[in-house]
Write a protein that holds these residues in place. Structure first.
Motif, PDB file in Angstrom:
ATOM      1  N   ASP A  40       0.378 -11.589 -17.439  1.00  0.00           N
ATOM      2  CA  ASP A  40       0.461 -10.194 -16.996  1.00  0.00           C
ATOM      3  C   ASP A  40       1.058  -9.346 -18.121  1.00  0.00           C
ATOM      4  N   PRO A  41       0.287  -9.129 -19.178  1.00  0.00           N
ATOM      5  CA  PRO A  41       0.816  -8.409 -20.346  1.00  0.00           C
ATOM      6  C   PRO A  41       1.246  -6.981 -20.046  1.00  0.00           C
ATOM      7  N   ALA A  42       0.574  -6.327 -19.077  1.00  0.00           N
ATOM      8  CA  ALA A  42       0.936  -4.943 -18.754  1.00  0.00           C
ATOM      9  C   ALA A  42       2.346  -4.878 -18.167  1.00  0.00           C
ATOM     10  N   GLY A  43       2.682  -5.837 -17.306  1.00  0.00           N
ATOM     11  CA  GLY A  43       4.018  -5.862 -16.725  1.00  0.00           C
ATOM     12  C   GLY A  43       5.084  -6.114 -17.771  1.00  0.00           C
ATOM     13  N   VAL A  44       4.797  -7.010 -18.723  1.00  0.00           N
ATOM     14  CA  VAL A  44       5.758  -7.293 -19.796  1.00  0.00           C
ATOM     15  C   VAL A  44       5.958  -6.055 -20.669  1.00  0.00           C
ATOM     16  N   LEU A  45       4.862  -5.385 -20.983  1.00  0.00           N
ATOM     17  CA  LEU A  45       4.948  -4.181 -21.812  1.00  0.00           C
ATOM     18  C   LEU A  45       5.735  -3.084 -21.098  1.00  0.00           C
ATOM     19  N   LEU A  46       5.555  -2.970 -19.788  1.00  0.00           N
ATOM     20  CA  LEU A  46       6.212  -1.923 -19.022  1.00  0.00           C
ATOM     21  C   LEU A  46       7.709  -2.173 -18.879  1.00  0.00           C
ATOM     22  N   TYR A  47       8.086  -3.399 -18.540  1.00  0.00           N
ATOM     23  CA  TYR A  47       9.487  -3.677 -18.210  1.00  0.00           C
ATOM     24  C   TYR A  47      10.281  -4.291 -19.360  1.00  0.00           C
ATOM     25  N   CYS A  48       9.592  -4.882 -20.335  1.00  0.00           N
ATOM     26  CA  CYS A  48      10.310  -5.538 -21.438  1.00  0.00           C
ATOM     27  C   CYS A  48      10.056  -4.876 -22.790  1.00  0.00           C
ATOM     28  N   VAL A  49       9.108  -3.948 -22.841  1.00  0.00           N
ATOM     29  CA  VAL A  49       8.752  -3.213 -24.058  1.00  0.00           C
ATOM     30  C   VAL A  49       8.295  -4.167 -25.163  1.00  0.00           C
ATOM     31  N   TYR A  50       7.664  -5.283 -24.761  1.00  0.00           N
ATOM     32  CA  TYR A  50       7.026  -6.191 -25.712  1.00  0.00           C
ATOM     33  C   TYR A  50       5.524  -6.184 -25.428  1.00  0.00           C
ATOM     34  N   ALA A  51       4.729  -6.354 -26.481  1.00  0.00           N
ATOM     35  CA  ALA A  51       3.276  -6.441 -26.319  1.00  0.00           C
ATOM     36  C   ALA A  51       2.862  -7.899 -26.502  1.00  0.00           C
ATOM     37  N   PRO A  52       2.752  -8.648 -25.405  1.00  0.00           N
ATOM     38  CA  PRO A  52       2.445 -10.074 -25.525  1.00  0.00           C
ATOM     39  C   PRO A  52       0.959 -10.335 -25.709  1.00  0.00           C
ATOM     40  N   TYR A  53       0.634 -11.546 -26.132  1.00  0.00           N
ATOM     41  CA  TYR A  53      -0.758 -11.987 -26.120  1.00  0.00           C
ATOM     42  C   TYR A  53      -1.212 -12.150 -24.663  1.00  0.00           C
ATOM     43  N   ASP A  54      -2.428 -11.731 -24.405  1.00  0.00           N
ATOM     44  CA  ASP A  54      -2.961 -11.784 -23.042  1.00  0.00           C
ATOM     45  C   ASP A  54      -3.633 -13.138 -22.791  1.00  0.00           C
ATOM     46  N   ILE A  55      -3.115 -13.904 -21.823  1.00  0.00           N
ATOM     47  CA  ILE A  55      -3.715 -15.193 -21.464  1.00  0.00           C
ATOM     48  C   ILE A  55      -4.149 -15.187 -20.006  1.00  0.00           C
ATOM     49  N   SER A  56      -4.368 -13.984 -19.449  1.00  0.00           N
ATOM     50  CA  SER A  56      -4.726 -13.885 -18.028  1.00  0.00           C
ATOM     51  C   SER A  56      -6.076 -14.530 -17.728  1.00  0.00           C
ATOM     52  N   GLY A  57      -6.920 -14.689 -18.757  1.00  0.00           N
ATOM     53  CA  GLY A  57      -8.224 -15.289 -18.517  1.00  0.00           C
ATOM     54  C   GLY A  57      -8.258 -16.800 -18.718  1.00  0.00           C
ATOM     55  N   PHE A  58      -7.125 -17.403 -18.977  1.00  0.00           N
ATOM     56  CA  PHE A  58      -7.080 -18.846 -19.218  1.00  0.00           C
ATOM     57  C   PHE A  58      -7.246 -19.613 -17.902  1.00  0.00           C
ATOM     58  N   ASP A  59      -7.684 -20.860 -18.031  1.00  0.00           N
ATOM     59  CA  ASP A  59      -7.877 -21.743 -16.881  1.00  0.00           C
ATOM     60  C   ASP A  59      -6.571 -22.479 -16.586  1.00  0.00           C
ATOM     61  N   TYR A  60      -5.990 -22.224 -15.430  1.00  0.00           N
ATOM     62  CA  TYR A  60      -4.720 -22.865 -15.081  1.00  0.00           C
ATOM     63  C   TYR A  60      -4.875 -24.340 -14.727  1.00  0.00           C
ATOM     64  N   GLU A  61      -6.108 -24.798 -14.590  1.00  0.00           N
ATOM     65  CA  GLU A  61      -6.348 -26.217 -14.292  1.00  0.00           C
ATOM     66  C   GLU A  61      -6.414 -27.052 -15.564  1.00  0.00           C
ATOM     67  N   LYS A  62      -6.277 -26.418 -16.717  1.00  0.00           N
ATOM     68  CA  LYS A  62      -6.265 -27.118 -18.002  1.00  0.00           C
ATOM     69  C   LYS A  62      -4.982 -26.782 -18.743  1.00  0.00           C
TER      70      LYS A  62
END
Length: 387
Positions: free
Chosen positions: A296-318
């Motif tokens: 959830d990069p948008a939440g991190v950017l909003l509350y932590c003021v960091y721009a993280p790498y987006d991994i929201s499309g990754f497969d959680y089963e791997k």
């Protein structure tokens, strides 16, 4: 959509004044407001389509001058966006476009689109009468509404042409007709988008929101125009007032509940769970400079003021370490920190109802924090593995 609705209403007022005065100033203002509406949202093109048609019909200039002024209006309103698109063609990064493809037959797509539009209209009515939604999807309803609309449109055209001395009556009639054209053009634009895109947009009350004030103004405008045009008794004005009061009373309680819900519980990133997240507080207390990765990069950017790498499309089963090689390298070499949020907890009113199991996804990583709102992981380096 607030800006779009304001620009469309301003455009219609400018056009109505132009038809009464045939003055250049309201004509130029109409072009400007239409251009801004189109630049605000693609559905703002409805003002260009509607304006082009009503100038052809209602302008009192000679025919070829009407065609000229209608063409100038349409071209002038579309020019800023055309220039912007041309500029984008020469930029290194091309703007992302929707893939155009007809994913289903035209008839099926159009039928689905009309069904969703009807359902949206029914949701706007007090009590959301289900029987009305079922009736509106029948051929009889289509025929009835079509005949009534054409009859009302023809009646207004006739009164507009035959009563040139009543300026205030003509203005109300003209505004009602312009709104009808805008609403029709708006629905046609959405229909084109729905039918011809590979992933058809889901029509919601929010997406069709500009139609709501247009239709309300149109209904009351028609009532006032009928009273004024046919010299009906003054007490006839009670009908639109009573109807308006009925709509206000019927929608007052749901509106109050909606506002209270948003104030008390928030929505999306404004929920108390997000504002009081222990995971967010843990990240903010970290003084060491790290590279963040998050679902959830948008939440991190909003509350932590960091721009993280987006991994929201990754497969959680791997496992995370077996997926994107570049990101895994960045994670290992640059003090990576994996921030995994639980959408079901952070936004309990959203679509995600079940918590996500990150056990497989985080294999080979060291757990730093675990709570109801999510988990934090860092790499396990070789010396730590040996110990």
């Amino acid at each position: 959509y607030g800006l779009l609705i304001s620009l469309v209403v301003a455009n219609l007022v400018c056009l109505s004044i132009y038809f009464q005065q045939e003055n250049r100033r309201p004509y130029l203002l109409a072009i400007l407001t239409a251009a801004l509406a189109f630049f605000t949202d693609f559905t703002g093109a409805a003002t260009i389509i509607a304006g082009f048609i009503v100038i052809l019909i209602f302008s009192e200039k000679a025919f070829w001058r009407r065609v000229l002024f209608a063409g100038i209006y349409a071209f002038g309103a579309a020019l800023p966006l055309i220039v912007w698109q041309v500029v984008q063609l020469f930029q290194p990064a091309q703007p992302e476009m929707r893939a155009m493809a007809i994913s289903m037959t035209f008839r099926d797509a159009l039928s689905t689109y009309l069904t969703q539009v009807v359902n949206t209209f029914v949701q706007w009515l007090p009590g959301e009468p289900g029987w009305l939604g079922a009736w509106l999807q029948t051929r009889g309803a289509f025929f009835t509404i079509g005949v009534l609309s054409l009859g009302l449109f023809g009646l207004f055209i006739w009164r507009y042409i035959t009563h040139k001395d009543a300026a205030h009556r003509r203005w109300m009639i003209l505004l009602s007709i312009c709104l009808l054209f805008v609403a029709g053009a708006f629905l046609l634009i959405f229909a084109e988008s729905y039918v011809q895109t590979r992933t058809a947009p889901v029509l919601t009350t929010a997406m069709l929101a500009p139609l709501y004030p247009f239709l309300i103004i149109f209904v009351f405008g028609c009532m006032l125009a009928l009273v004024a045009s046919f010299n009906l008794p003054l007490y006839s004005l009670v009908l639109p007032v009573v109807l308006g009061g009925f709509f206000v009373v019927a929608n007052l309680a749901p509106a109050i509940r909606y506002v209270h819900s948003r104030y008390a519980y928030g929505s999306s990133y404004t929920t108390p769970q997000w504002r009081n997240s222990s995971l967010v507080q843990t990240v903010n207390m970290t003084s060491v400079l790290r590279t963040y990765f998050s679902n959830d990069p948008a939440g991190v950017l909003l509350y932590c003021v960091y721009a993280p790498y987006d991994i929201s499309g990754f497969d959680y089963e791997k496992p995370f370490l077996e997926q994107d090689g570049y990101l895994v390298e960045q994670f290992s070499d640059w003090s990576g920190t994996l921030l995994l949020f639980q959408p079901a907890y952070l936004n309990p009113h959203g679509e995600d109802a079940d918590p996500i199991d990150f056990s497989t996804f985080t294999e080979g990583l060291q757990l730093v924090y675990r709570g109801e709102d999510g988990e934090i992981y860092v790499p396990i380096y070789e010396e730590e593995r040996e110990n």
